[in-house]
Design a protein around this motif. Structure first.
Motif, PDB file in Angstrom:
ATOM      1  N   ARG A   8      46.232  39.015  46.736  1.00 30.54           N
ATOM      2  CA  ARG A   8      45.440  38.978  45.556  1.00 30.54           C
ATOM      3  C   ARG A   8      44.716  40.307  45.079  1.00 30.54           C
ATOM      4  O   ARG A   8      44.650  40.554  44.122  1.00 30.54           O
ATOM      5  CB  ARG A   8      44.307  37.970  45.624  1.00 30.54           C
ATOM      6  N   VAL A   9      44.851  41.207  46.215  1.00 34.91           N
ATOM      7  CA  VAL A   9      44.128  42.575  45.998  1.00 34.91           C
ATOM      8  C   VAL A   9      44.891  43.437  44.936  1.00 34.91           C
ATOM      9  O   VAL A   9      44.296  44.213  44.478  1.00 34.91           O
ATOM     10  CB  VAL A   9      43.824  43.318  47.402  1.00 34.91           C
TER      11      VAL A   9
ATOM     12  N   THR B 191      46.016  42.581  42.247  1.00 35.65           N
ATOM     13  CA  THR B 191      45.772  42.297  40.655  1.00 35.65           C
ATOM     14  C   THR B 191      44.680  43.050  40.410  1.00 35.65           C
ATOM     15  O   THR B 191      44.283  42.807  39.304  1.00 35.65           O
ATOM     16  CB  THR B 191      45.831  41.033  40.714  1.00 35.65           C
ATOM     17  N   ARG B 192      43.752  43.595  41.115  1.00 43.02           N
ATOM     18  CA  ARG B 192      42.429  44.060  40.764  1.00 43.02           C
ATOM     19  C   ARG B 192      42.362  45.524  40.843  1.00 43.02           C
ATOM     20  O   ARG B 192      41.133  46.044  41.127  1.00 43.02           O
ATOM     21  CB  ARG B 192      41.576  43.664  41.873  1.00 43.02           C
ATOM     22  N   VAL B 193      43.374  46.132  40.622  1.00 47.78           N
ATOM     23  CA  VAL B 193      43.332  47.810  40.496  1.00 47.78           C
ATOM     24  C   VAL B 193      42.249  48.450  39.440  1.00 47.78           C
ATOM     25  O   VAL B 193      41.886  49.463  39.799  1.00 47.78           O
ATOM     26  CB  VAL B 193      44.819  48.197  40.196  1.00 47.78           C
TER      27      VAL B 193
ATOM     28  N   THR C  34      39.426  47.535  39.056  1.00 48.76           N
ATOM     29  CA  THR C  34      37.783  47.360  39.503  1.00 48.76           C
ATOM     30  C   THR C  34      37.785  47.419  41.112  1.00 48.76           C
ATOM     31  O   THR C  34      36.747  47.597  41.616  1.00 48.76           O
ATOM     32  CB  THR C  34      37.403  45.695  39.097  1.00 48.76           C
ATOM     33  N   SER C  35      38.709  47.388  41.737  1.00 44.74           N
ATOM     34  CA  SER C  35      38.765  47.327  43.458  1.00 44.74           C
ATOM     35  C   SER C  35      39.262  48.699  43.963  1.00 44.74           C
ATOM     36  O   SER C  35      40.548  49.084  43.695  1.00 44.74           O
ATOM     37  CB  SER C  35      39.205  46.341  43.791  1.00 44.74           C
TER      38      SER C  35
ATOM     39  N   SER D 241      42.390  47.492  46.111  1.00 50.70           N
ATOM     40  CA  SER D 241      43.450  47.428  45.271  1.00 50.70           C
ATOM     41  C   SER D 241      44.392  48.885  44.968  1.00 50.70           C
ATOM     42  O   SER D 241      45.329  48.877  45.290  1.00 50.70           O
ATOM     43  CB  SER D 241      43.188  46.688  44.085  1.00 50.70           C
ATOM     44  N   ARG D 242      43.455  49.833  44.612  1.00 57.14           N
ATOM     45  CA  ARG D 242      44.113  51.130  44.496  1.00 57.14           C
ATOM     46  C   ARG D 242      44.647  51.679  45.891  1.00 57.14           C
ATOM     47  O   ARG D 242      45.669  52.330  45.917  1.00 57.14           O
ATOM     48  CB  ARG D 242      42.790  52.050  43.796  1.00 57.14           C
TER      49      ARG D 242
END
Length: 292
Positions: A83-84, A86-88, A90-91, A94-95
């Motif tokens: 799931r991480v 998909t949150r590039v 804001t997170s 993720s980056r």
């Protein structure tokens, strides 16, 4: 004389955070080590083909991916880690994953289409990965010791020093290459900059929550090990290696081993020792008697 303001009332004392434990330490330690090793090796090789580059091109990504695998088990459900991705937007977690993937792909490209530009890109991605890990920690607002602007720089310095430690061990022991004086001088300078960065970090703020959290990193055996064993002694050994070429190999090897070992300890200390949640306080607490 103006009376001093009353001390805030502590409602909930600070306590150790329990979200990030050994798997998180493994991720930050292995990720910084793998990326730092590649960055140092690429720069030391002038981004040209070399035996050390060949080694770093698979060992660096392997360490980074091992760190990702370790942290994926942190919550006990590794499949949720997808799931991480998909949150590039804001997170920073993720980056971190995307940057780590780019680093691994570019570094492993050495075995497909070796080119100086690819090595430069891999080194840039490696440095960005270490900074991203520092920003993950920086964004943990509830942990006083982490919520400081210097945290990404502290992570970068630690990753590069640990990478330099591996490089010194590999260049001298595994590849049986005499230490390059330029590399020794650069590693010495890196240790000095890292020492100043660390001292700036542990004295960054007079905030009581921060000062209390980093006290074990500023005073006591852990602090002495980081400053002296992890910085001062390796720096002295590298200076000796530069001054006495006959002692360059053993001095550089020992310096690399000490720098590597202590920087791994630094990551553990930052996460497990200094990772304390801020206390919950109020400026003033008044209890009013109820009139019946």
């Amino acid at each position: 004389m103006v009376p001093s303001a009353p001390a805030p009332v502590v409602l909930i004392p600070g306590r150790p955070q329990t979200l990030w434990r050994l798997p998180a330490v493994a991720n930050f330690a292995l990720g910084g080590l793998g990326a730092g090793f590649y960055v140092v090796t690429a720069v030391a090789s002038d981004f040209l083909p070399a035996p050390a580059i060949t080694l770093a091109s698979w060992l660096g990504p392997l360490l980074v991916l091992a760190g990702f695998a370790a942290v994926a088990t942190e919550a006990g459900r590794p499949l949720r880690g997808a799931r991480v991705l998909t949150r590039v937007a804001t997170s920073w977690m993720s980056r971190e994953v995307w940057i780590g993937g780019a680093f691994a792909a570019l570094a492993l490209g050495e075995f497909v289409i070796p080119h100086s530009l690819a090595r430069l890109g891999a080194a840039a991605a490696g440095a960005a990965l270490i900074v991203a890990q520092g920003l993950i920690v920086r964004r943990a607002r509830g942990v006083a010791a982490w919520d400081v602007p210097l945290m990404p720089v502290t992570f970068l310095a630690s990753g590069l020093v640990s990478g330099a430690g591996v490089y010194l061990l590999v260049a001298v022991a595994a590849l049986d290459a005499p230490p390059d004086p330029r590399v020794l001088a650069a590693a010495l300078g890196l240790l000095v900059l890292s020492a100043f960065t660390w001292l700036a970090y542990v004295t960054w703020s007079a905030d009581p929550a921060f000062a209390d959290a980093v006290r074990p990193l500023r005073e006591g055996p852990t602090a002495r090990a980081i400053v002296w064993v992890g910085h001062a002694v390796p720096a002295g050994l590298l200076a000796l290696a530069l001054a006495v070429p006959l002692l360059a190999e053993p001095a550089a090897t020992l310096a690399g081993a000490l720098a590597l070992t202590v920087q791994l300890r630094v990551k553990a200390a930052l996460i497990l020792t200094a990772g304390r949640l801020r206390p919950i306080t109020v400026a003033r607490l008044r209890l009013h008697r109820r009139v019946s």
